[in-house]
Design an enzyme around this catalytic site. Structure first.
Site, PDB file in Angstrom:
ATOM      1  N   SER A   1       4.946  -9.218 -11.201  1.00  0.00           N
ATOM      2  CA  SER A   1       3.602  -8.779 -11.187  1.00  0.00           C
ATOM      3  C   SER A   1       2.778  -9.278 -12.519  1.00  0.00           C
ATOM      4  O   SER A   1       1.753  -9.156 -12.560  1.00  0.00           O
ATOM      5  CB  SER A   1       3.557  -7.286 -10.955  1.00  0.00           C
ATOM      6  OG  SER A   1       4.328  -6.521 -11.867  1.00  0.00           O
TER       7      SER A   1
ATOM      8  N   HIS B   1       3.467 -12.671  -4.917  1.00  0.00           N
ATOM      9  CA  HIS B   1       3.458 -11.117  -5.261  1.00  0.00           C
ATOM     10  C   HIS B   1       3.076 -10.378  -4.056  1.00  0.00           C
ATOM     11  O   HIS B   1       1.936 -10.393  -3.722  1.00  0.00           O
ATOM     12  CB  HIS B   1       2.358 -11.199  -6.378  1.00  0.00           C
ATOM     13  CG  HIS B   1       2.400  -9.771  -7.341  1.00  0.00           C
ATOM     14  ND1 HIS B   1       1.104  -9.188  -7.610  1.00  0.00           N
ATOM     15  CD2 HIS B   1       3.205  -9.006  -7.524  1.00  0.00           C
ATOM     16  CE1 HIS B   1       1.353  -8.081  -8.144  1.00  0.00           C
ATOM     17  NE2 HIS B   1       2.531  -7.846  -8.059  1.00  0.00           N
TER      18      HIS B   1
ATOM     19  N   GLU C   1      -0.433 -12.464  -2.879  1.00  0.00           N
ATOM     20  CA  GLU C   1      -0.626 -13.435  -3.930  1.00  0.00           C
ATOM     21  C   GLU C   1       0.183 -14.639  -4.029  1.00  0.00           C
ATOM     22  O   GLU C   1       1.381 -14.242  -4.453  1.00  0.00           O
ATOM     23  CB  GLU C   1      -1.075 -12.796  -5.310  1.00  0.00           C
ATOM     24  CG  GLU C   1      -2.226 -11.683  -5.378  1.00  0.00           C
ATOM     25  CD  GLU C   1      -2.160 -11.232  -6.677  1.00  0.00           C
ATOM     26  OE1 GLU C   1      -3.346 -11.205  -7.377  1.00  0.00           O
ATOM     27  OE2 GLU C   1      -1.288 -10.870  -7.539  1.00  0.00           O
TER      28      GLU C   1
ATOM     29  N   ASN D   1      -3.689  -7.695 -10.585  1.00  0.00           N
ATOM     30  CA  ASN D   1      -3.439  -6.847 -11.936  1.00  0.00           C
ATOM     31  C   ASN D   1      -4.470  -7.220 -12.932  1.00  0.00           C
ATOM     32  O   ASN D   1      -4.716  -6.222 -13.852  1.00  0.00           O
ATOM     33  CB  ASN D   1      -1.970  -7.097 -12.443  1.00  0.00           C
ATOM     34  CG  ASN D   1      -1.284  -5.996 -11.659  1.00  0.00           C
ATOM     35  OD1 ASN D   1      -1.465  -5.046 -11.024  1.00  0.00           O
ATOM     36  ND2 ASN D   1       0.089  -6.628 -11.257  1.00  0.00           N
TER      37      ASN D   1
HETATM   38  N1  CAA Z   1       6.713   2.109   3.994  1.00  0.00           N
HETATM   39  C1  CAA Z   1       6.523   1.831   5.156  1.00  0.00           C
HETATM   40  N2  CAA Z   1       5.183   2.407   5.740  1.00  0.00           N
HETATM   41  C2  CAA Z   1       4.580   3.392   5.052  1.00  0.00           C
HETATM   42  C3  CAA Z   1       4.975   3.569   3.846  1.00  0.00           C
HETATM   43  C4  CAA Z   1       6.194   3.032   3.367  1.00  0.00           C
HETATM   44  N3  CAA Z   1       6.464   3.344   1.927  1.00  0.00           N
HETATM   45  N4  CAA Z   1       4.129   4.728   3.205  1.00  0.00           N
HETATM   46  C5  CAA Z   1       3.334   4.780   4.062  1.00  0.00           C
HETATM   47  N5  CAA Z   1       3.630   3.862   5.322  1.00  0.00           N
HETATM   48  C6  CAA Z   1       2.776   3.888   6.409  1.00  0.00           C
HETATM   49  C7  CAA Z   1       2.809   5.245   7.405  1.00  0.00           C
HETATM   50  O1  CAA Z   1       4.080   5.170   8.265  1.00  0.00           O
HETATM   51  C8  CAA Z   1       1.381   5.269   7.959  1.00  0.00           C
HETATM   52  O2  CAA Z   1       1.681   4.280   9.074  1.00  0.00           O
HETATM   53  P1  CAA Z   1       0.728   4.587  10.656  1.00  0.00           P
HETATM   54  O3  CAA Z   1      -0.506   4.472  10.058  1.00  0.00           O
HETATM   55  O4  CAA Z   1       1.269   3.550  11.461  1.00  0.00           O
HETATM   56  O5  CAA Z   1       1.203   5.983  11.094  1.00  0.00           O
HETATM   57  C9  CAA Z   1       0.559   4.440   7.032  1.00  0.00           C
HETATM   58  O6  CAA Z   1       1.490   3.842   6.325  1.00  0.00           O
HETATM   59  C10 CAA Z   1      -0.505   5.392   6.127  1.00  0.00           C
HETATM   60  O7  CAA Z   1       0.556   6.329   5.819  1.00  0.00           O
HETATM   61  P2  CAA Z   1       0.270   8.024   5.534  1.00  0.00           P
HETATM   62  O8  CAA Z   1      -0.676   8.359   6.704  1.00  0.00           O
HETATM   63  O9  CAA Z   1       1.479   8.630   5.144  1.00  0.00           O
HETATM   64  O10 CAA Z   1      -0.523   8.081   4.145  1.00  0.00           O
HETATM   65  P3  CAA Z   1      -1.935   7.259   3.852  1.00  0.00           P
HETATM   66  O11 CAA Z   1      -2.783   7.034   4.911  1.00  0.00           O
HETATM   67  O12 CAA Z   1      -2.286   8.026   2.483  1.00  0.00           O
HETATM   68  O13 CAA Z   1      -1.439   5.874   3.323  1.00  0.00           O
HETATM   69  C11 CAA Z   1      -0.612   4.174   1.613  1.00  0.00           C
HETATM   70  C12 CAA Z   1      -0.362   5.610   2.050  1.00  0.00           C
HETATM   71  C13 CAA Z   1      -0.616   3.334   2.294  1.00  0.00           C
HETATM   72  C14 CAA Z   1       0.412   4.193   0.545  1.00  0.00           C
HETATM   73  C15 CAA Z   1      -1.977   4.510   1.014  1.00  0.00           C
HETATM   74  O14 CAA Z   1      -2.216   5.487   0.396  1.00  0.00           O
HETATM   75  C16 CAA Z   1      -2.539   3.243   0.304  1.00  0.00           C
HETATM   76  O15 CAA Z   1      -3.036   2.235   0.693  1.00  0.00           O
HETATM   77  N6  CAA Z   1      -2.446   3.570  -1.363  1.00  0.00           N
HETATM   78  C17 CAA Z   1      -2.845   2.295  -2.102  1.00  0.00           C
HETATM   79  C18 CAA Z   1      -1.586   1.596  -2.184  1.00  0.00           C
HETATM   80  C19 CAA Z   1      -2.034   0.286  -3.494  1.00  0.00           C
HETATM   81  O16 CAA Z   1      -2.833   0.532  -3.943  1.00  0.00           O
HETATM   82  N7  CAA Z   1      -0.752  -0.209  -3.556  1.00  0.00           N
HETATM   83  C20 CAA Z   1      -1.046  -1.410  -4.551  1.00  0.00           C
HETATM   84  C21 CAA Z   1      -0.019  -1.036  -5.879  1.00  0.00           C
HETATM   85  S1  CAA Z   1      -0.215  -2.135  -6.893  1.00  0.00           S
HETATM   86  C22 CAA Z   1       1.227  -2.961  -6.647  1.00  0.00           C
HETATM   87  O17 CAA Z   1       2.150  -2.782  -5.812  1.00  0.00           O
HETATM   88  C23 CAA Z   1       1.532  -4.271  -7.217  1.00  0.00           C
HETATM   89  C24 CAA Z   1       1.502  -4.204  -8.978  1.00  0.00           C
HETATM   90  O18 CAA Z   1       1.963  -5.408  -9.393  1.00  0.00           O
HETATM   91  C25 CAA Z   1       1.390  -3.017  -9.573  1.00  0.00           C
END
Ligand code: CAA
Length: 293
Positions: free
Chosen positions: A119, A140, A152, A190
């Site tokens: 990342s 990414h 990405e 990022n």
């Molecule tokens: N693995 C697989 N599926 C998952 C999961 C996981 N770890 N966590 C959640 N899910 C699925 C759930 O099963 C659910 O599926 P359905 O809609 O089909 O039932 C769906 O995702 C939504 O989950 P929840 O209802 O439990 O919770 P939510 O609506 O709050 O969603 C989330 C959870 C998808 C994590 C959401 O909060 C989100 O999009 N958050 C932001 C995440 C983000 O920004 N990620 C990027 C981070 S930066 C990065 O990764 C890179 C870097 O370089 C730092």
């Protein structure tokens, strides 16, 4: 070249998600971890995800079996030698990544394409550990990999344009929306996300708002799925601190500099959700409670 077999190195949070997505997209997938114990842990988390998908009817039991059948775990690096693409998702340390790719370069045919899920490290610097920088890209992914729709696709000045196009098409075959990014530190996401997250900590330090109010502001005011402090806990404070240091080193701009509070939380081991404590206390993971500083 038709990509049929994919290798994934690392079966942690990101590697297991990438392996799951590759197998679910129809590719024969080999995922390698350094120990049987870590491999087991990663494969169990994939099984848990697939079971959850089957339980809610998103995939059939038969499809679950087929996906699992396409996925093979190993601790032996030689098992990756006949893969068409190898995606690395190991620890974010340059020497470890260079050593791994040097070893892969020695065992893989010259046609194999290499990709790193880094990342924040410079793809060019990882690619030069091999004799094939023209067949090297960044791929990414975002956490949680099976859910987040973006990948990405990062090209360096040495990447062969045909290889790059092939990797963009591969990203789409994984069901992701690929975006084109060049090898600038932090790529696109990022570059924008890290200053935003660091600013949220600065806002907290300056008393602009409480933890909950900062998070609710961005959730309810801007429609983000998580507020920035919740997202920091989700990504990991240690990870964000590490990325910010690399970005600050590259750009020498205050917006990438880690706020003192972040450094102190990392020193204290309050690394977010995985540590049970960050901006929130996760003693009850269903009901995180904002910390009082
Ligand atoms: N693995 C697989 N599926 C998952 C999961 C996981 N770890 N966590 C959640 N899910 C699925 C759930 O099963 C659910 O599926 P359905 O809609 O089909 O039932 C769906 O995702 C939504 O989950 P929840 O209802 O439990 O919770 P939510 O609506 O709050 O969603 C989330 C959870 C998808 C994590 C959401 O909060 C989100 O999009 N958050 C932001 C995440 C983000 O920004 N990620 C990027 C981070 S930066 C990065 O990764 C890179 C870097 O370089 C730092």
């Amino acid at each position: 070249m038709a990509i049929q077999k994919v290798g994934v190195v690392g079966c942690g949070l990101m590697g297991s998600g990438i392996a799951q997505v590759c197998a679910a997209s129809g590719f024969a997938t080999v995922v390698r971890e350094v120990s049987g114990e870590l491999l087991d842990k990663g494969l169990k988390s994939i099984d848990k995800n697939l079971n959850r998908l089957a339980e809610k009817g998103a995939i059939t039991e038969a499809a679950k079996g087929e996906i699992r059948g396409r996925l093979k775990g190993t601790t032996v690096i030689e098992d990756l030698k006949n893969c068409d693409v190898i995606i690395e998702a190991i620890i974010e340390q340059l020497p470890a990544k260079r050593e791994l790719f040097g070893a892969l370069d020695a065992i893989c045919p010259p046609t194999t394409i290499f990709a790193s899920n880094t990342s924040s490290l410079t793809i060019t610097e990882i690619a030069t550990a091999t004799k094939r920088p023209q067949r090297f890209v960044g791929l990414h992914f975002f956490n949680p990999v099976p859910v987040m729709k973006l990948v990405e696709v990062v090209r360096t000045i040495a990447t062969d344009p045909a290889v790059y196009e092939e990797m963009l098409a591969f990203g789409a075959k994984l069901g992701k929306t690929p975006v084109r990014a060049h090898d600038g530190t932090g790529f696109i996401v990022n570059r924008l996300l890290v200053p935003y997250l660091l600013d949220a900590i600065r806002a907290l330090e300056e008393g602009v708002g409480s933890i909950e109010d900062i998070d609710n502001s961005m959730k309810l005011g801007c429609g983000h799925p998580m507020g920035p402090l919740t997202l920091l806990d989700f990504v990991g404070l240690d990870t964000t601190y590490y990325i910010s240091q690399i970005m600050f080193e590259e750009f020498k701009e205050r917006r990438f500099a880690a706020p003192p509070l972040l450094k102190r939380m990392v020193l204290a081991g309050w690394n977010g959700r995985k540590a049970g404590r960050g901006f929130y206390d996760y003693a009850d993971p269903q009901k995180p409670k904002a910390m009082k500083f």
